[in-house]
Design a protein around this motif. Sequence first.
Motif, PDB file in Angstrom:
ATOM      1  N   LEU A  13       9.720  -0.970  -8.433  1.00  0.00           N
ATOM      2  CA  LEU A  13       9.498  -0.837  -6.998  1.00  0.00           C
ATOM      3  C   LEU A  13       9.838  -2.144  -6.277  1.00  0.00           C
ATOM      4  N   ARG A  14      10.420  -1.994  -5.094  1.00  0.00           N
ATOM      5  CA  ARG A  14      10.731  -3.141  -4.229  1.00  0.00           C
ATOM      6  C   ARG A  14      10.070  -2.892  -2.869  1.00  0.00           C
ATOM      7  N   PRO A  15       8.789  -3.194  -2.733  1.00  0.00           N
ATOM      8  CA  PRO A  15       8.067  -2.851  -1.502  1.00  0.00           C
ATOM      9  C   PRO A  15       8.540  -3.609  -0.263  1.00  0.00           C
ATOM     10  N   LEU A  47      27.524  -1.100  -1.516  1.00  0.00           N
ATOM     11  CA  LEU A  47      27.039  -1.200  -0.146  1.00  0.00           C
ATOM     12  C   LEU A  47      25.697  -0.501   0.039  1.00  0.00           C
ATOM     13  N   GLN A  48      25.288   0.301  -0.941  1.00  0.00           N
ATOM     14  CA  GLN A  48      23.961   0.911  -0.881  1.00  0.00           C
ATOM     15  C   GLN A  48      22.864  -0.115  -1.124  1.00  0.00           C
ATOM     16  N   GLY A  49      23.248  -1.277  -1.638  1.00  0.00           N
ATOM     17  CA  GLY A  49      22.265  -2.321  -1.885  1.00  0.00           C
ATOM     18  C   GLY A  49      21.275  -1.932  -2.960  1.00  0.00           C
ATOM     19  N   MET A  50      20.067  -2.431  -2.829  1.00  0.00           N
ATOM     20  CA  MET A  50      19.000  -2.176  -3.796  1.00  0.00           C
ATOM     21  C   MET A  50      18.135  -1.021  -3.321  1.00  0.00           C
ATOM     22  N   ALA A  51      17.746  -0.158  -4.237  1.00  0.00           N
ATOM     23  CA  ALA A  51      16.908   0.987  -3.890  1.00  0.00           C
ATOM     24  C   ALA A  51      15.439   0.572  -3.871  1.00  0.00           C
ATOM     25  N   PRO A  52      14.644   1.155  -2.968  1.00  0.00           N
ATOM     26  CA  PRO A  52      13.207   0.859  -2.970  1.00  0.00           C
ATOM     27  C   PRO A  52      12.539   1.225  -4.291  1.00  0.00           C
ATOM     28  N   GLU A  53      13.081   2.231  -4.962  1.00  0.00           N
ATOM     29  CA  GLU A  53      12.541   2.627  -6.265  1.00  0.00           C
ATOM     30  C   GLU A  53      13.688   2.959  -7.199  1.00  0.00           C
ATOM     31  N   SER A  54      13.652   2.371  -8.381  1.00  0.00           N
ATOM     32  CA  SER A  54      14.624   2.689  -9.424  1.00  0.00           C
ATOM     33  C   SER A  54      13.872   2.709 -10.752  1.00  0.00           C
ATOM     34  N   ARG A  55      14.570   2.506 -11.845  1.00  0.00           N
ATOM     35  CA  ARG A  55      13.921   2.529 -13.152  1.00  0.00           C
ATOM     36  C   ARG A  55      14.213   1.236 -13.896  1.00  0.00           C
ATOM     37  N   LEU A 100       5.206 -14.513  -4.427  1.00  0.00           N
ATOM     38  CA  LEU A 100       3.800 -14.933  -4.278  1.00  0.00           C
ATOM     39  C   LEU A 100       3.108 -14.087  -3.204  1.00  0.00           C
ATOM     40  N   ALA A 101       3.811 -13.812  -2.110  1.00  0.00           N
ATOM     41  CA  ALA A 101       3.241 -12.922  -1.089  1.00  0.00           C
ATOM     42  C   ALA A 101       3.051 -11.522  -1.641  1.00  0.00           C
ATOM     43  N   LEU A 102       3.986 -11.092  -2.482  1.00  0.00           N
ATOM     44  CA  LEU A 102       3.857  -9.780  -3.126  1.00  0.00           C
ATOM     45  C   LEU A 102       2.630  -9.744  -4.021  1.00  0.00           C
ATOM     46  N   ALA A 103       2.451 -10.796  -4.822  1.00  0.00           N
ATOM     47  CA  ALA A 103       1.291 -10.845  -5.718  1.00  0.00           C
ATOM     48  C   ALA A 103      -0.015 -10.797  -4.926  1.00  0.00           C
ATOM     49  N   ALA A 104      -0.076 -11.532  -3.834  1.00  0.00           N
ATOM     50  CA  ALA A 104      -1.306 -11.540  -3.025  1.00  0.00           C
ATOM     51  C   ALA A 104      -1.598 -10.158  -2.455  1.00  0.00           C
ATOM     52  N   ALA A 105      -0.555  -9.468  -2.006  1.00  0.00           N
ATOM     53  CA  ALA A 105      -0.751  -8.126  -1.449  1.00  0.00           C
ATOM     54  C   ALA A 105      -1.171  -7.136  -2.531  1.00  0.00           C
ATOM     55  N   VAL A 106      -0.582  -7.253  -3.714  1.00  0.00           N
ATOM     56  CA  VAL A 106      -0.964  -6.366  -4.826  1.00  0.00           C
ATOM     57  C   VAL A 106      -2.397  -6.646  -5.255  1.00  0.00           C
ATOM     58  N   ARG A 131       0.834  -1.209   0.000  1.00  0.00           N
ATOM     59  CA  ARG A 131       0.000   0.000   0.000  1.00  0.00           C
ATOM     60  C   ARG A 131       0.866   1.257   0.000  1.00  0.00           C
ATOM     61  N   SER A 132       1.929   1.233   0.785  1.00  0.00           N
ATOM     62  CA  SER A 132       2.835   2.387   0.845  1.00  0.00           C
ATOM     63  C   SER A 132       3.549   2.597  -0.486  1.00  0.00           C
ATOM     64  N   ALA A 133       3.936   1.507  -1.139  1.00  0.00           N
ATOM     65  CA  ALA A 133       4.661   1.620  -2.407  1.00  0.00           C
ATOM     66  C   ALA A 133       3.771   2.118  -3.534  1.00  0.00           C
ATOM     67  N   LEU A 134       2.511   1.687  -3.536  1.00  0.00           N
ATOM     68  CA  LEU A 134       1.609   2.049  -4.628  1.00  0.00           C
ATOM     69  C   LEU A 134       0.926   3.393  -4.427  1.00  0.00           C
TER      70      LEU A 134
END
Length: 330
Positions: free
Chosen positions: A168-170, A153-161, A42-48, A20-23
């Motif tokens: 998005l990586r919620p 070391l920054q890892g993956m961003a919550p939002e990129s392109r 699969l958990a992501l799909a269910a939440a979406v 919900r926060s990501a969308l």
Amino acid sequence: MVEHRPSLDPAVAETRLAVRSALGGLRPGAVVVGLSGGADSLALAAAVAFEGPKLGMTPVSVTVDHGLQAASAEVAETAARQAEGLGFDARIVRVDVAGDGGPEAAARSARYGALADAAASADAVAVLVGHTLDDQAETVLLGLARGSGGGSLQGMAPESRLADTPLLRPFLGVRRTVTRAACSAQHLDPWDDPHNDDPRYARVRVRTTVLPVLEAELGPGVAEALARTAEQLREDAAAFAEMIDETIEDIVEHAEAGISVSVAALAANPAALRHRIIRHVVSSEFGGSLSRTQTLEVARLVTDWRGQGPIDLPGCRARRVGGRIEFAAG
């Protein structure tokens, strides 16, 4: 008599809140979910499926069949059926995995290419993938072990392109145990990829050996601490990027064969900013990526100039000419 509704499972609630926060900031439209069939996606799909329609979004799942395992087609079909049961427009894309960098890199490139194509065809407002906090911690540890510097070391961003679409990586704040519990609570049947237990892969060794040892020796919370470190480094990187944008217009000039940077201006900046400016110039003008050693060699043209000759770099050559460092195509 008071009617008592069954309480929402905490794991399901956590995954839905993350989605919900990501969308929340997106306009209505199609959203593409990368669905491997594993517990995270699969958990992501269910939440979406639960949150998306309330925001005017049409969920589309894309399951990429890499063809790397004997049962890959069956796994893809099972994932797609579960997505259809959740209300998705479920698609399966079969790809050929080939290219440089080993099978992991080639599979990743093919997978993201398929997601980008699907997003374009659906005119999607976003693509969502199911990387978790555990994935983030593993990424940071791998970057640390390779000495890759602040960028890794920054890892993956919550939002990129991803091409022209937000990626998005919620679930970057959600543990892997939560996604599995969410699947169980919603009677979803996740697939366990045997590659995730294959010790030939460095990431698997980090997941199954390194992180458990760190938690056993240092106490719980190591994964969360690594994820926080990544977030802090992304904030630092954003600040540095803004400083570079403000500085670079004043110290960079176009030269006859490339671009030049003021020695005095570079010398006046702290080493961390000086090094970032050097890397930014080479990356933006010549498409090259400098190692730490190469960056320091260029910096020596500023701070330890003793008449040393040109330095060969990826895509270009650097040399000192009077009061400027010139970068020209090699």
